[in-house]
Design a protein around this motif. Structure first.
Motif, PDB file in Angstrom:
ATOM      1  N   MET A   1      32.000   3.108  15.860  1.00  0.00           N
ATOM      2  CA  MET A   1      33.146   3.024  16.722  1.00  0.00           C
ATOM      3  C   MET A   1      33.437   1.546  17.011  1.00  0.00           C
ATOM      4  SD  MET A   1      33.310   4.311  20.675  1.00  0.00           S
ATOM      5  CE  MET A   1      32.274   3.082  21.400  1.00  0.00           C
ATOM      6  N   PHE A   2      34.703   1.183  16.976  1.00  0.00           N
ATOM      7  CA  PHE A   2      35.086  -0.190  17.295  1.00  0.00           C
ATOM      8  C   PHE A   2      35.040  -0.392  18.801  1.00  0.00           C
ATOM      9  CE2 PHE A   2      36.890  -0.157  13.032  1.00  0.00           C
ATOM     10  CZ  PHE A   2      36.457  -1.392  12.579  1.00  0.00           C
ATOM     11  N   VAL A   3      34.364  -1.433  19.219  1.00  0.00           N
ATOM     12  CA  VAL A   3      34.307  -1.796  20.631  1.00  0.00           C
ATOM     13  C   VAL A   3      35.378  -2.843  20.906  1.00  0.00           C
ATOM     14  CG1 VAL A   3      32.889  -2.908  22.390  1.00  0.00           C
ATOM     15  CG2 VAL A   3      31.864  -1.269  20.835  1.00  0.00           C
ATOM     16  N   CYS A   4      35.471  -3.826  20.039  1.00  0.00           N
ATOM     17  CA  CYS A   4      36.456  -4.904  20.176  1.00  0.00           C
ATOM     18  C   CYS A   4      37.432  -4.830  19.010  1.00  0.00           C
ATOM     19  CB  CYS A   4      35.744  -6.258  20.183  1.00  0.00           C
ATOM     20  SG  CYS A   4      36.864  -7.676  20.238  1.00  0.00           S
ATOM     21  N   SER A   5      38.644  -4.358  19.302  1.00  0.00           N
ATOM     22  CA  SER A   5      39.634  -4.270  18.226  1.00  0.00           C
ATOM     23  C   SER A   5      40.204  -5.634  17.851  1.00  0.00           C
ATOM     24  CB  SER A   5      40.775  -3.346  18.565  1.00  0.00           C
ATOM     25  OG  SER A   5      40.740  -2.803  19.793  1.00  0.00           O
ATOM     26  N   CYS A   6      40.169  -6.583  18.767  1.00  0.00           N
ATOM     27  CA  CYS A   6      40.700  -7.921  18.467  1.00  0.00           C
ATOM     28  C   CYS A   6      39.924  -8.590  17.334  1.00  0.00           C
ATOM     29  CB  CYS A   6      40.650  -8.805  19.705  1.00  0.00           C
ATOM     30  SG  CYS A   6      41.674  -8.235  21.074  1.00  0.00           S
ATOM     31  N   PHE A   7      38.597  -8.407  17.324  1.00  0.00           N
ATOM     32  CA  PHE A   7      37.761  -9.061  16.328  1.00  0.00           C
ATOM     33  C   PHE A   7      37.010  -8.076  15.432  1.00  0.00           C
ATOM     34  CE2 PHE A   7      38.315 -12.280  19.627  1.00  0.00           C
ATOM     35  CZ  PHE A   7      38.826 -13.311  18.855  1.00  0.00           C
ATOM     36  N   GLY A   8      37.296  -6.787  15.561  1.00  0.00           N
ATOM     37  CA  GLY A   8      36.692  -5.781  14.692  1.00  0.00           C
ATOM     38  C   GLY A   8      35.196  -5.638  14.857  1.00  0.00           C
ATOM     39  N   VAL A   9      34.707  -5.709  16.095  1.00  0.00           N
ATOM     40  CA  VAL A   9      33.279  -5.602  16.362  1.00  0.00           C
ATOM     41  C   VAL A   9      32.957  -4.162  16.757  1.00  0.00           C
ATOM     42  CG1 VAL A   9      31.360  -6.473  17.757  1.00  0.00           C
ATOM     43  CG2 VAL A   9      33.214  -8.011  17.110  1.00  0.00           C
ATOM     44  N   THR A  10      31.927  -3.607  16.118  1.00  0.00           N
ATOM     45  CA  THR A  10      31.552  -2.214  16.368  1.00  0.00           C
ATOM     46  C   THR A  10      30.411  -2.116  17.380  1.00  0.00           C
ATOM     47  OG1 THR A  10      29.896  -2.146  14.609  1.00  0.00           O
ATOM     48  CG2 THR A  10      32.175  -1.594  13.991  1.00  0.00           C
ATOM     49  N   ASP A  11      30.206  -0.909  17.875  1.00  0.00           N
ATOM     50  CA  ASP A  11      29.091  -0.684  18.796  1.00  0.00           C
ATOM     51  C   ASP A  11      27.756  -0.957  18.102  1.00  0.00           C
ATOM     52  OD1 ASP A  11      29.450   1.606  17.188  1.00  0.00           O
ATOM     53  OD2 ASP A  11      28.644   2.942  18.715  1.00  0.00           O
ATOM     54  N   GLN A  12      27.657  -0.645  16.829  1.00  0.00           N
ATOM     55  CA  GLN A  12      26.419  -0.909  16.086  1.00  0.00           C
ATOM     56  C   GLN A  12      26.143  -2.415  16.007  1.00  0.00           C
ATOM     57  OE1 GLN A  12      24.177   1.334  15.184  1.00  0.00           O
ATOM     58  NE2 GLN A  12      22.866  -0.354  14.546  1.00  0.00           N
ATOM     59  N   GLN A  13      27.187  -3.204  15.805  1.00  0.00           N
ATOM     60  CA  GLN A  13      27.004  -4.659  15.765  1.00  0.00           C
ATOM     61  C   GLN A  13      26.548  -5.185  17.127  1.00  0.00           C
ATOM     62  OE1 GLN A  13      30.995  -5.310  14.205  1.00  0.00           O
ATOM     63  NE2 GLN A  13      30.084  -6.489  12.511  1.00  0.00           N
ATOM     64  N   ILE A  14      27.102  -4.633  18.206  1.00  0.00           N
ATOM     65  CA  ILE A  14      26.685  -5.034  19.556  1.00  0.00           C
ATOM     66  C   ILE A  14      25.204  -4.726  19.736  1.00  0.00           C
ATOM     67  CG2 ILE A  14      26.962  -4.603  22.043  1.00  0.00           C
ATOM     68  CD1 ILE A  14      29.383  -6.035  20.832  1.00  0.00           C
ATOM     69  N   LYS A  15      24.773  -3.540  19.312  1.00  0.00           N
ATOM     70  CA  LYS A  15      23.370  -3.146  19.437  1.00  0.00           C
ATOM     71  C   LYS A  15      22.474  -4.058  18.602  1.00  0.00           C
ATOM     72  CE  LYS A  15      24.526   1.631  20.417  1.00  0.00           C
ATOM     73  NZ  LYS A  15      24.575   2.998  19.898  1.00  0.00           N
ATOM     74  N   GLU A  16      22.936  -4.442  17.413  1.00  0.00           N
ATOM     75  CA  GLU A  16      22.150  -5.344  16.568  1.00  0.00           C
ATOM     76  C   GLU A  16      22.014  -6.727  17.218  1.00  0.00           C
ATOM     77  OE1 GLU A  16      24.151  -5.228  12.794  1.00  0.00           O
ATOM     78  OE2 GLU A  16      23.510  -3.166  12.400  1.00  0.00           O
ATOM     79  N   HIS A  17      23.110  -7.223  17.783  1.00  0.00           N
ATOM     80  CA  HIS A  17      23.057  -8.521  18.472  1.00  0.00           C
ATOM     81  C   HIS A  17      22.128  -8.440  19.678  1.00  0.00           C
ATOM     82  CE1 HIS A  17      25.985 -10.377  15.922  1.00  0.00           C
ATOM     83  NE2 HIS A  17      26.980  -9.601  16.325  1.00  0.00           N
ATOM     84  N   ALA A  18      22.173  -7.319  20.395  1.00  0.00           N
ATOM     85  CA  ALA A  18      21.299  -7.135  21.553  1.00  0.00           C
ATOM     86  C   ALA A  18      19.834  -7.113  21.116  1.00  0.00           C
ATOM     87  CB  ALA A  18      21.662  -5.858  22.296  1.00  0.00           C
ATOM     88  N   ALA A  19      19.552  -6.425  20.010  1.00  0.00           N
ATOM     89  CA  ALA A  19      18.184  -6.364  19.500  1.00  0.00           C
ATOM     90  C   ALA A  19      17.694  -7.750  19.082  1.00  0.00           C
ATOM     91  CB  ALA A  19      18.098  -5.397  18.322  1.00  0.00           C
ATOM     92  N   ALA A  20      18.636  -8.608  18.673  1.00  0.00           N
ATOM     93  CA  ALA A  20      18.281  -9.970  18.276  1.00  0.00           C
ATOM     94  C   ALA A  20      18.167 -10.915  19.473  1.00  0.00           C
ATOM     95  CB  ALA A  20      19.312 -10.501  17.283  1.00  0.00           C
TER      96      ALA A  20
END
Length: 81
Positions: A1-20
């Motif tokens: 699911m897209f969280v940020c439509s302006c930059f095309g960031v998905t919830d999975q990418q947010i979770k990956e950044h959080a894990a990092a």
């Protein structure tokens, strides 16, 4: 699911950044730009980070009292009072 439509960031990418290690919306923004344009996704990012996406947050919460006590011990007397 897209969280940020302006930059095309998905919830999975947010979770990956959080894990990092990116555990705040500001840190997520610095690595992905999510939340830096229109800002409508910031609450969603906060919700994702608050739901255990950040391993460090769990560690901090589990040792929160010990961390607070350490901060008081290390603080100068004028700040601890």
């Amino acid at each position: 699911m897209f969280v940020c439509s302006c930059f095309g960031v998905t919830d999975q990418q947010i979770k990956e950044h959080a894990a990092a290690g990116a555990c705040t919306p500001r840190q997520i923004a610095s690595v992905s730009k999510a939340g830096t344009d229109c800002g409508s996704c910031v609450r969603t990012i906060q919700g994702l980070l608050g739901r255990g996406a950040c391993p460090r947050r769990t560690l901090i919460e589990s040792g929160g009292t010990a961390l607070a006590e350490t901060a008081l011990v290390d603080a100068p007397l004028s700040e601890a009072a």
